[in-house]
Motif scaffolding. Structure first.
Motif, PDB file in Angstrom:
ATOM      1  N   LYS A  67      76.024 -31.644   2.067  1.00 17.96           N
ATOM      2  CA  LYS A  67      75.423 -30.512   2.784  1.00 17.96           C
ATOM      3  C   LYS A  67      76.031 -30.325   4.180  1.00 17.96           C
ATOM      4  O   LYS A  67      75.667 -29.396   4.893  1.00 17.96           O
ATOM      5  CB  LYS A  67      73.913 -30.724   2.884  1.00 17.96           C
ATOM      6  N   LYS A  68      76.919 -31.238   4.550  1.00 20.10           N
ATOM      7  CA  LYS A  68      77.593 -31.193   5.854  1.00 20.10           C
ATOM      8  C   LYS A  68      76.593 -31.218   7.017  1.00 20.10           C
ATOM      9  O   LYS A  68      76.630 -30.389   7.927  1.00 20.10           O
ATOM     10  CB  LYS A  68      78.516 -29.983   5.953  1.00 20.10           C
ATOM     11  N   VAL A  69      75.676 -32.191   6.947  1.00 16.66           N
ATOM     12  CA  VAL A  69      74.721 -32.429   8.026  1.00 16.66           C
ATOM     13  C   VAL A  69      74.748 -33.918   8.367  1.00 16.66           C
ATOM     14  O   VAL A  69      75.199 -34.739   7.577  1.00 16.66           O
ATOM     15  CB  VAL A  69      73.278 -32.008   7.648  1.00 16.66           C
ATOM     16  N   THR A  70      74.247 -34.255   9.536  1.00 12.55           N
ATOM     17  CA  THR A  70      74.178 -35.652   9.964  1.00 12.55           C
ATOM     18  C   THR A  70      72.758 -36.179   9.752  1.00 12.55           C
ATOM     19  O   THR A  70      71.814 -35.410   9.572  1.00 12.55           O
ATOM     20  CB  THR A  70      74.541 -35.790  11.450  1.00 12.55           C
ATOM     21  N   PHE A  71      72.640 -37.504   9.810  1.00 13.75           N
ATOM     22  CA  PHE A  71      71.310 -38.107   9.752  1.00 13.75           C
ATOM     23  C   PHE A  71      70.429 -37.532  10.854  1.00 13.75           C
ATOM     24  O   PHE A  71      69.264 -37.215  10.634  1.00 13.75           O
ATOM     25  CB  PHE A  71      71.381 -39.630   9.915  1.00 13.75           C
ATOM     26  N   ALA A  72      70.991 -37.411  12.060  1.00 11.65           N
ATOM     27  CA  ALA A  72      70.222 -36.912  13.206  1.00 11.65           C
ATOM     28  C   ALA A  72      69.695 -35.504  12.945  1.00 11.65           C
ATOM     29  O   ALA A  72      68.547 -35.196  13.291  1.00 11.65           O
ATOM     30  CB  ALA A  72      71.069 -36.935  14.471  1.00 11.65           C
ATOM     31  N   GLU A  73      70.514 -34.654  12.329  1.00 12.57           N
ATOM     32  CA  GLU A  73      70.060 -33.293  12.014  1.00 12.57           C
ATOM     33  C   GLU A  73      68.922 -33.317  11.002  1.00 12.57           C
ATOM     34  O   GLU A  73      67.938 -32.590  11.144  1.00 12.57           O
ATOM     35  CB  GLU A  73      71.218 -32.457  11.469  1.00 12.57           C
ATOM     36  N   VAL A  74      69.062 -34.148   9.988  1.00 10.91           N
ATOM     37  CA  VAL A  74      68.007 -34.258   8.973  1.00 10.91           C
ATOM     38  C   VAL A  74      66.726 -34.752   9.627  1.00 10.91           C
ATOM     39  O   VAL A  74      65.642 -34.185   9.419  1.00 10.91           O
ATOM     40  CB  VAL A  74      68.428 -35.200   7.820  1.00 10.91           C
ATOM     41  N   GLU A  75      66.835 -35.803  10.433  1.00  4.96           N
ATOM     42  CA  GLU A  75      65.659 -36.367  11.098  1.00  4.96           C
ATOM     43  C   GLU A  75      64.968 -35.326  11.969  1.00  4.96           C
ATOM     44  O   GLU A  75      63.739 -35.203  11.944  1.00  4.96           O
ATOM     45  CB  GLU A  75      66.071 -37.594  11.928  1.00  4.96           C
ATOM     46  N   ARG A  76      65.755 -34.581  12.708  1.00  5.01           N
ATOM     47  CA  ARG A  76      65.191 -33.544  13.585  1.00  5.01           C
ATOM     48  C   ARG A  76      64.502 -32.458  12.760  1.00  5.01           C
ATOM     49  O   ARG A  76      63.395 -32.041  13.072  1.00  5.01           O
ATOM     50  CB  ARG A  76      66.304 -32.959  14.457  1.00  5.01           C
ATOM     51  N   LYS A  77      65.156 -32.022  11.691  1.00  9.99           N
ATOM     52  CA  LYS A  77      64.606 -30.922  10.896  1.00  9.99           C
ATOM     53  C   LYS A  77      63.365 -31.311  10.104  1.00  9.99           C
ATOM     54  O   LYS A  77      62.509 -30.474   9.863  1.00  9.99           O
ATOM     55  CB  LYS A  77      65.669 -30.359   9.961  1.00  9.99           C
ATOM     56  N   ILE A  83      61.153 -36.593  11.815  1.00  8.50           N
ATOM     57  CA  ILE A  83      61.020 -38.049  11.932  1.00  8.50           C
ATOM     58  C   ILE A  83      61.879 -38.505  13.106  1.00  8.50           C
ATOM     59  O   ILE A  83      62.781 -37.801  13.550  1.00  8.50           O
ATOM     60  CB  ILE A  83      61.392 -38.787  10.624  1.00  8.50           C
ATOM     61  N   SER A  84      61.592 -39.689  13.616  1.00 15.22           N
ATOM     62  CA  SER A  84      62.248 -40.130  14.846  1.00 15.22           C
ATOM     63  C   SER A  84      63.737 -40.398  14.638  1.00 15.22           C
ATOM     64  O   SER A  84      64.185 -40.759  13.555  1.00 15.22           O
ATOM     65  CB  SER A  84      61.554 -41.364  15.415  1.00 15.22           C
ATOM     66  N   ASN A  85      64.475 -40.217  15.720  1.00 10.91           N
ATOM     67  CA  ASN A  85      65.922 -40.376  15.710  1.00 10.91           C
ATOM     68  C   ASN A  85      66.300 -41.814  15.339  1.00 10.91           C
ATOM     69  O   ASN A  85      65.725 -42.763  15.856  1.00 10.91           O
ATOM     70  CB  ASN A  85      66.482 -40.010  17.088  1.00 10.91           C
ATOM     71  N   GLY A  86      67.250 -41.970  14.442  1.00 10.40           N
ATOM     72  CA  GLY A  86      67.713 -43.285  14.017  1.00 10.40           C
ATOM     73  C   GLY A  86      66.898 -43.905  12.898  1.00 10.40           C
ATOM     74  O   GLY A  86      67.213 -44.989  12.409  1.00 10.40           O
ATOM     75  N   GLN A  87      65.850 -43.234  12.488  1.00 10.43           N
ATOM     76  CA  GLN A  87      64.938 -43.766  11.480  1.00 10.43           C
ATOM     77  C   GLN A  87      65.633 -44.014  10.135  1.00 10.43           C
ATOM     78  O   GLN A  87      65.447 -45.060   9.523  1.00 10.43           O
ATOM     79  CB  GLN A  87      63.779 -42.801  11.283  1.00 10.43           C
ATOM     80  N   ILE A  88      66.411 -43.051   9.679  1.00 11.48           N
ATOM     81  CA  ILE A  88      67.016 -43.176   8.349  1.00 11.48           C
ATOM     82  C   ILE A  88      67.905 -44.411   8.266  1.00 11.48           C
ATOM     83  O   ILE A  88      67.841 -45.163   7.289  1.00 11.48           O
ATOM     84  CB  ILE A  88      67.792 -41.893   7.972  1.00 11.48           C
ATOM     85  N   ARG A  89      68.709 -44.661   9.274  1.00 15.10           N
ATOM     86  CA  ARG A  89      69.588 -45.845   9.244  1.00 15.10           C
ATOM     87  C   ARG A  89      68.786 -47.142   9.166  1.00 15.10           C
ATOM     88  O   ARG A  89      69.235 -48.111   8.552  1.00 15.10           O
ATOM     89  CB  ARG A  89      70.501 -45.872  10.457  1.00 15.10           C
TER      90      ARG A  89
END
Length: 107
Positions: free
Chosen positions: A14-24, A27-33
């Motif tokens: 989808k050409k997005v970053t983890f940070a973009e997904v988290e923001r959208k 959820i808090s920044n860095g959560q997915i990692r």
């Protein structure tokens, strides 16, 4: 493939970053990692699955099918005429409904 690896693959597609997904998804920044080393809240996994329009089971590696199979939605649609005659209007309505279902599938 781990949960984080699956999300990374979806992000790349989808050409997005983890940070973009988290923001959208809120959820808090860095959560997915951190999900590589900690157990995520199911609500957050659901939010990410909804964002990518995939099932939670897909994200968790329980299936390789990305498609969401929504409960109460028919997986097969069949129309039986039972010898009835259909008016032209009714047949057109059936065709419109069929097209509506196809567009829902593509979303």
């Amino acid at each position: 493939m781990s949960l984080v690896q699956r999300i990374k693959t979806l992000c790349d597609e989808k050409k997005v970053t983890f940070a973009e997904v988290e923001r959208k998804v809120g959820i808090s920044n860095g959560q997915i990692r951190r999900w590589d080393t900690s157990s995520p809240k199911i609500e957050n996994v659901k939010k990410v699955a909804d964002f990518f329009n995939v099932s939670v089971d897909y994200l968790l590696g329980r299936t390789d099918k990305q498609v969401i199979n929504v409960e109460n939605e028919p997986s097969t649609i069949a129309a039986h005429h039972d010898g009835e005659d259909w008016t032209e209007e009714e047949l057109e309505e059936i065709e419109r409904f069929k097209e509506f279902i196809k567009t829902k599938r593509q979303q």
